[in-house]
Design a protein around this motif. Structure first.
Motif, PDB file in Angstrom:
ATOM      1  N   ASN A 209       1.140  -1.052  -0.136  1.00  0.00           N
ATOM      2  CA  ASN A 209       0.542   0.342  -0.409  1.00  0.00           C
ATOM      3  C   ASN A 209       1.001   1.370   0.033  1.00  0.00           C
ATOM      4  O   ASN A 209       1.602   1.357   0.414  1.00  0.00           O
ATOM      5  CB  ASN A 209      -0.576  -0.141   1.214  1.00  0.00           C
ATOM      6  N   LYS A 210       0.397   3.024  -0.213  1.00  0.00           N
ATOM      7  CA  LYS A 210       0.793   3.797  -0.438  1.00  0.00           C
ATOM      8  C   LYS A 210       1.303   3.891   0.836  1.00  0.00           C
ATOM      9  O   LYS A 210       3.084   4.511   1.001  1.00  0.00           O
ATOM     10  CB  LYS A 210       0.267   4.809  -0.893  1.00  0.00           C
ATOM     11  N   GLU A 211       0.899   4.036   2.160  1.00  0.00           N
ATOM     12  CA  GLU A 211       1.905   4.184   3.180  1.00  0.00           C
ATOM     13  C   GLU A 211       2.885   3.607   3.219  1.00  0.00           C
ATOM     14  O   GLU A 211       3.581   3.583   4.050  1.00  0.00           O
ATOM     15  CB  GLU A 211       0.214   4.346   4.312  1.00  0.00           C
ATOM     16  N   SER A 212       3.018   2.184   3.445  1.00  0.00           N
ATOM     17  CA  SER A 212       4.536   1.489   3.306  1.00  0.00           C
ATOM     18  C   SER A 212       6.169   1.865   2.715  1.00  0.00           C
ATOM     19  O   SER A 212       6.420   1.719   2.998  1.00  0.00           O
ATOM     20  CB  SER A 212       3.805  -0.303   3.004  1.00  0.00           C
ATOM     21  N   ASP A 213       5.240   2.387   1.515  1.00  0.00           N
ATOM     22  CA  ASP A 213       5.857   2.885   0.577  1.00  0.00           C
ATOM     23  C   ASP A 213       5.739   4.275   1.055  1.00  0.00           C
ATOM     24  O   ASP A 213       7.476   3.879   1.175  1.00  0.00           O
ATOM     25  CB  ASP A 213       5.088   2.896  -1.731  1.00  0.00           C
ATOM     26  N   LEU A 214       5.842   4.983   1.181  1.00  0.00           N
ATOM     27  CA  LEU A 214       5.992   6.139   2.205  1.00  0.00           C
ATOM     28  C   LEU A 214       7.128   5.991   3.151  1.00  0.00           C
ATOM     29  O   LEU A 214       7.662   6.598   3.305  1.00  0.00           O
ATOM     30  CB  LEU A 214       4.914   7.386   2.220  1.00  0.00           C
ATOM     31  N   VAL A 215       7.080   5.142   3.413  1.00  0.00           N
ATOM     32  CA  VAL A 215       7.436   4.605   5.539  1.00  0.00           C
ATOM     33  C   VAL A 215       9.263   3.761   4.323  1.00  0.00           C
ATOM     34  O   VAL A 215      10.155   4.695   5.121  1.00  0.00           O
ATOM     35  CB  VAL A 215       6.939   3.058   5.592  1.00  0.00           C
ATOM     36  N   ARG A 216       9.657   3.172   3.532  1.00  0.00           N
ATOM     37  CA  ARG A 216      10.449   3.035   2.965  1.00  0.00           C
ATOM     38  C   ARG A 216      10.820   3.986   1.846  1.00  0.00           C
ATOM     39  O   ARG A 216      11.592   3.782   2.563  1.00  0.00           O
ATOM     40  CB  ARG A 216      10.258   1.595   2.025  1.00  0.00           C
ATOM     41  N   LEU A 217      10.522   5.218   1.559  1.00  0.00           N
ATOM     42  CA  LEU A 217      11.492   5.998   1.272  1.00  0.00           C
ATOM     43  C   LEU A 217      11.506   7.263   1.701  1.00  0.00           C
ATOM     44  O   LEU A 217      12.072   7.934   1.232  1.00  0.00           O
ATOM     45  CB  LEU A 217       9.667   6.581  -0.227  1.00  0.00           C
ATOM     46  N   SER A 218      10.663   6.928   3.289  1.00  0.00           N
ATOM     47  CA  SER A 218      10.966   8.241   4.319  1.00  0.00           C
ATOM     48  C   SER A 218      12.571   8.005   5.374  1.00  0.00           C
ATOM     49  O   SER A 218      12.865   8.353   6.311  1.00  0.00           O
ATOM     50  CB  SER A 218       9.937   8.120   5.242  1.00  0.00           C
ATOM     51  N   LYS A 219      13.916   7.757   4.584  1.00  0.00           N
ATOM     52  CA  LYS A 219      15.037   6.936   5.430  1.00  0.00           C
ATOM     53  C   LYS A 219      15.248   8.069   5.318  1.00  0.00           C
ATOM     54  O   LYS A 219      15.299   9.510   4.695  1.00  0.00           O
ATOM     55  CB  LYS A 219      15.490   6.149   4.071  1.00  0.00           C
ATOM     56  N   HIS A 220      16.183   8.316   6.551  1.00  0.00           N
ATOM     57  CA  HIS A 220      16.629   9.079   7.593  1.00  0.00           C
ATOM     58  C   HIS A 220      15.630  10.427   7.263  1.00  0.00           C
ATOM     59  O   HIS A 220      16.252  11.516   7.123  1.00  0.00           O
ATOM     60  CB  HIS A 220      17.634   9.971   6.195  1.00  0.00           C
ATOM     61  N   CYS A 221      14.350   9.710   7.199  1.00  0.00           N
ATOM     62  CA  CYS A 221      13.143  11.277   7.937  1.00  0.00           C
ATOM     63  C   CYS A 221      13.028  10.694   9.127  1.00  0.00           C
ATOM     64  O   CYS A 221      11.834  10.312   9.179  1.00  0.00           O
ATOM     65  CB  CYS A 221      12.176  10.925   6.628  1.00  0.00           C
ATOM     66  N   ASN A 222      13.634  10.643   9.866  1.00  0.00           N
ATOM     67  CA  ASN A 222      12.956  11.103  11.495  1.00  0.00           C
ATOM     68  C   ASN A 222      11.675  11.474  12.404  1.00  0.00           C
ATOM     69  O   ASN A 222      10.868  11.029  12.975  1.00  0.00           O
ATOM     70  CB  ASN A 222      13.455  10.061  12.432  1.00  0.00           C
ATOM     71  N   PHE A 223      11.887  12.431  11.681  1.00  0.00           N
ATOM     72  CA  PHE A 223      10.595  13.199  12.095  1.00  0.00           C
ATOM     73  C   PHE A 223       9.234  13.501  11.200  1.00  0.00           C
ATOM     74  O   PHE A 223       8.291  13.756  11.506  1.00  0.00           O
ATOM     75  CB  PHE A 223      10.987  14.879  10.944  1.00  0.00           C
ATOM     76  N   ILE A 224       9.557  12.058  10.420  1.00  0.00           N
ATOM     77  CA  ILE A 224       8.433  12.051   9.175  1.00  0.00           C
ATOM     78  C   ILE A 224       7.524  10.681  10.095  1.00  0.00           C
ATOM     79  O   ILE A 224       7.524   9.608  11.043  1.00  0.00           O
ATOM     80  CB  ILE A 224       8.327  11.093   7.979  1.00  0.00           C
ATOM     81  N   ASP A 225       6.002  11.130  10.309  1.00  0.00           N
ATOM     82  CA  ASP A 225       4.924  10.515  11.972  1.00  0.00           C
ATOM     83  C   ASP A 225       4.191  10.134  11.055  1.00  0.00           C
ATOM     84  O   ASP A 225       2.851  10.933  11.326  1.00  0.00           O
ATOM     85  CB  ASP A 225       5.148  10.923  13.662  1.00  0.00           C
ATOM     86  N   LEU A 226       4.006   9.333  10.859  1.00  0.00           N
ATOM     87  CA  LEU A 226       2.998   9.800   9.329  1.00  0.00           C
ATOM     88  C   LEU A 226       1.252   8.937  10.386  1.00  0.00           C
ATOM     89  O   LEU A 226       0.701   8.651  10.000  1.00  0.00           O
ATOM     90  CB  LEU A 226       2.695   7.906   8.506  1.00  0.00           C
ATOM     91  N   ASN A 227       1.584   8.295  11.760  1.00  0.00           N
ATOM     92  CA  ASN A 227       0.215   8.280  12.497  1.00  0.00           C
ATOM     93  C   ASN A 227      -0.094  10.043  12.926  1.00  0.00           C
ATOM     94  O   ASN A 227      -0.892   9.872  13.795  1.00  0.00           O
ATOM     95  CB  ASN A 227       0.824   7.571  13.261  1.00  0.00           C
ATOM     96  N   ASN A 228       0.536  10.260  12.441  1.00  0.00           N
ATOM     97  CA  ASN A 228       0.229  11.707  13.447  1.00  0.00           C
ATOM     98  C   ASN A 228      -0.810  12.600  12.021  1.00  0.00           C
ATOM     99  O   ASN A 228      -0.585  12.474  10.575  1.00  0.00           O
ATOM    100  CB  ASN A 228       1.544  12.416  13.222  1.00  0.00           C
ATOM    101  N   GLU A 229      -1.737  13.677  12.036  1.00  0.00           N
ATOM    102  CA  GLU A 229      -2.835  13.714  11.967  1.00  0.00           C
ATOM    103  C   GLU A 229      -2.513  14.482  11.267  1.00  0.00           C
ATOM    104  O   GLU A 229      -2.789  15.181   9.347  1.00  0.00           O
ATOM    105  CB  GLU A 229      -3.798  13.909  12.541  1.00  0.00           C
ATOM    106  N   GLU A 230      -1.731  15.957  11.418  1.00  0.00           N
ATOM    107  CA  GLU A 230      -1.252  16.721  11.120  1.00  0.00           C
ATOM    108  C   GLU A 230      -0.830  16.448   9.779  1.00  0.00           C
ATOM    109  O   GLU A 230      -0.670  16.632   8.331  1.00  0.00           O
ATOM    110  CB  GLU A 230      -0.675  17.330  11.623  1.00  0.00           C
ATOM    111  N   THR A 231       0.559  15.102   9.864  1.00  0.00           N
ATOM    112  CA  THR A 231       0.985  14.979   8.698  1.00  0.00           C
ATOM    113  C   THR A 231       0.412  14.217   8.289  1.00  0.00           C
ATOM    114  O   THR A 231       0.880  14.250   6.298  1.00  0.00           O
ATOM    115  CB  THR A 231       2.562  14.094   9.391  1.00  0.00           C
ATOM    116  N   ARG A 232      -0.757  13.393   8.072  1.00  0.00           N
ATOM    117  CA  ARG A 232      -1.167  12.697   6.799  1.00  0.00           C
ATOM    118  C   ARG A 232      -1.950  13.516   6.314  1.00  0.00           C
ATOM    119  O   ARG A 232      -1.829  13.400   5.092  1.00  0.00           O
ATOM    120  CB  ARG A 232      -2.429  11.573   7.828  1.00  0.00           C
ATOM    121  N   GLN A 233      -2.405  14.993   6.716  1.00  0.00           N
ATOM    122  CA  GLN A 233      -2.689  15.336   5.599  1.00  0.00           C
ATOM    123  C   GLN A 233      -2.298  16.177   5.313  1.00  0.00           C
ATOM    124  O   GLN A 233      -2.028  16.471   3.875  1.00  0.00           O
ATOM    125  CB  GLN A 233      -3.985  17.256   6.950  1.00  0.00           C
ATOM    126  N   LYS A 234      -1.407  16.264   5.086  1.00  0.00           N
ATOM    127  CA  LYS A 234      -0.284  16.997   4.462  1.00  0.00           C
ATOM    128  C   LYS A 234       0.326  16.276   3.710  1.00  0.00           C
ATOM    129  O   LYS A 234       0.376  16.451   2.319  1.00  0.00           O
ATOM    130  CB  LYS A 234       1.237  17.639   5.254  1.00  0.00           C
TER     131      LYS A 234
END
Length: 517
Positions: A209-234
């Motif tokens: 799924n697209k979310e897992s794809d984003l997780v894999r591509l988010s290497k070196h991005c500890n600031f990305i929290d896809l469980n955060n509602e604000e981040t998900r909206q962005k």
């Protein structure tokens, strides 16, 4: 009546400034310090004058020194100082990833840390949509029931021999040390064990799924929290923008498959003597392949050409991140894409020929006498940035030094050339012809001088060559010290600058008009 020439003395028109003191010169205007190159002096009456200035090579830029160039908000406050430091010594491996982000325009120099986080998230979402798009097109334009190999989603070297229908797996798994950070003792390395485990839990790319794809591509991005509602909206908003971008770029599937065939020939032989690319069990080759396909699909005016894999390999090795490697590779190719076209490379080689005519006419005449004056053997040097002439790690240093463009953009001497050429037009209002600076001046980049320096370093051997085969044998067996070549190249650069300054002071006298003082 011959037009008179007005020249100022070369000593007055060109100061010999030690590059390590450029900041001092700019702040104080004190040009009195002169750097004499040992063994490189010329007699002028009773005085000795250096033939040309040369920088004192320094140690590589450290991460700590780089961070001192940032302000409290994370902005790079002195881009010129950064480029100068990179030119003089290169970059330490531990700092290379962060510095290359600026060197290759991943981020603007005036961006804050927070702004860079938003930009990177946007890069991730956009790249994910781009890659998903060409994969969908390959599936749609394949026969029903075709395997991933037949669809072009994977290549033969990605498929286990015992199962030709098995999916090629996985991207962006990293070798983790005990503290959870990427192990980069000698550069980044991907963990084949963890990648294989991930591969076993995924049936194919379509099932991700697209979310897992984003997780894999988010290497070196500890600031990305896809469980955060604000981040998900962005992310949701960025996806809409990315999908609009993707929809506006029509991909010719036939042309894409043509590029894909070339890519699949080149990727398996990319830097396989380097540990990072050696093992077939790691996803490195898969990532390399997918970046090249994405680039060729979304830049149809460039497509894919042999040599792009070698350029991309540097970015992937340094960033160890699919997204960062893609966008920096994209930015770099946008600047040099003409070099992959016949017209662009012929023009660049012609510039080398002009420089060689200025710097070493006897050598050029020898090559011309044996039908080697086209200098086509320099093509690889210019296209790949001397990658195969030095070790892999040294080639990274060459690449970043050439990409700093310090001398072309910032040196006191180069700026003087431009200033003197402008002064020529207005120095005497009696001159009625306003000359235009030579267009080729801006094209004489440092890599061209390095090309001439390389030729001069193997000059004795080249004088023994009478055909192309002998020349290629010489250049394929070069054993040259990098620092020696860099100093030689810089000396040639300043020698050319000095001549440009002298040539720029030629005033045109028109019959019937007198010079007004």
């Amino acid at each position: 009546m011959a037009a008179p020439y007005k020249r100022i003395n070369s000593d007055d028109s060109f100061e010999f400034v030690d590059q390590t003191d450029l900041l001092h010169v700019r702040l104080t205007g004190d040009h009195r310090r002169k750097h004499v190159i040992p063994g490189k002096e010329a007699q002028t009456g009773d005085q000795k004058q250096p033939l040309s200035p040369v920088s004192q090579r320094t140690t590589p830029l450290t991460l700590k020194a780089f961070q001192q160039l940032l302000d409290g908000d994370g902005r790079l406050v002195d881009e010129s100082a950064l480029r100068k430091t990179v030119f003089l010594g290169g970059i330490e491996p531990s700092a290379r990833r962060e510095v290359w982000q600026y060197l290759f325009s991943l981020y603007p120099c005036n961006s804050t840390q927070r702004e860079r986080e938003v930009l990177l998230l946007d890069y991730i979402v956009k790249y994910s949509e781009m890659k998903s798009h060409w994969k969908s097109l390959l599936k749609q334009h394949s026969t029903p029931g075709a395997s991933e190999l037949e669809q072009g989603l994977v290549a033969k070297y990605q498929v286990p021999e015992q199962d030709t229908l098995a999916p090629a797996s996985t991207e962006n798994c990293c070798n983790q040390s005990n503290n959870g950070e990427p192990d980069k003792a000698d550069g980044p390395h991907l963990n084949s064990t963890s990648c294989q485990n991930e591969s076993n839990t995924q049936n194919n790319h379509q099932g991700m799924n697209k979310e897992s794809d984003l997780v894999r591509l988010s290497k070196h991005c500890n600031f990305i929290d896809l469980n955060n509602e604000e981040t998900r909206q962005k992310v949701a908003f960025m996806k809409i923008q990315a999908q609009v971008y993707v929809s506006r770029n029509r991909i010719d599937v036939g042309a894409l498959r043509s590029c894909l065939r070339l890519i699949d020939k080149d990727v398996p032989r990319t830097d396989r003597d380097t540990e990072y690319f050696r093992s077939s069990d790691t996803p490195t080759l898969t990532i390399l392949r997918e970046i090249l396909i994405t680039f060729s699909g979304f830049t149809p005016d460039v497509g894919y050409a042999q040599g792009m894999n070698d350029i991309l390999a540097r970015f992937l090795f340094v960033f160890d991140s699919e997204v960062e490697a893609y966008w920096c590779f994209h930015n770099y190719l946008e600047k040099i894409k003409i070099d992959f076209q016949e017209e662009g490379m012929i023009n660049k080689i012609e510039l080398v020929r002009k420089l060689l005519l200025e710097m070493d006419k006897p050598l050029l005449e020898h090559l011309e006498n044996h039908e080697l004056g086209d200098l086509l053997f320099c093509h690889r040097w210019l296209l790949l940035g001397f990658k195969r002439e030095f070790s892999f790690l040294d080639s990274l240093r060459v690449f970043e030094i050439l990409s700093s463009h310090h001398l072309e953009l910032s040196s006191v001497e180069a700026e003087k050339v431009k200033r003197k050429q402008t002064m020529k037009e207005f120095a005497d209002i009696g001159g009625v012809t306003r000359t235009t600076p030579r267009e080729t001046d801006a094209e004489f980049t440092f890599e061209l001088f390095m090309c001439v320096a390389m030729l001069q370093e193997c000059r004795p051997a080249l004088f023994k060559c009478t055909d192309a085969a002998m020349v290629f044998q010489v250049i394929n067996n070069l054993a040259i010290n990098l620092d020696v070549v860099l100093e030689h190249s810089e000396r040639l650069f300043f020698r050319y600058c000095k001549k440009s300054v002298e040539d720029s002071f030629q005033l045109v006298d028109t019959p019937g008009k007198k010079h007004r003082r």
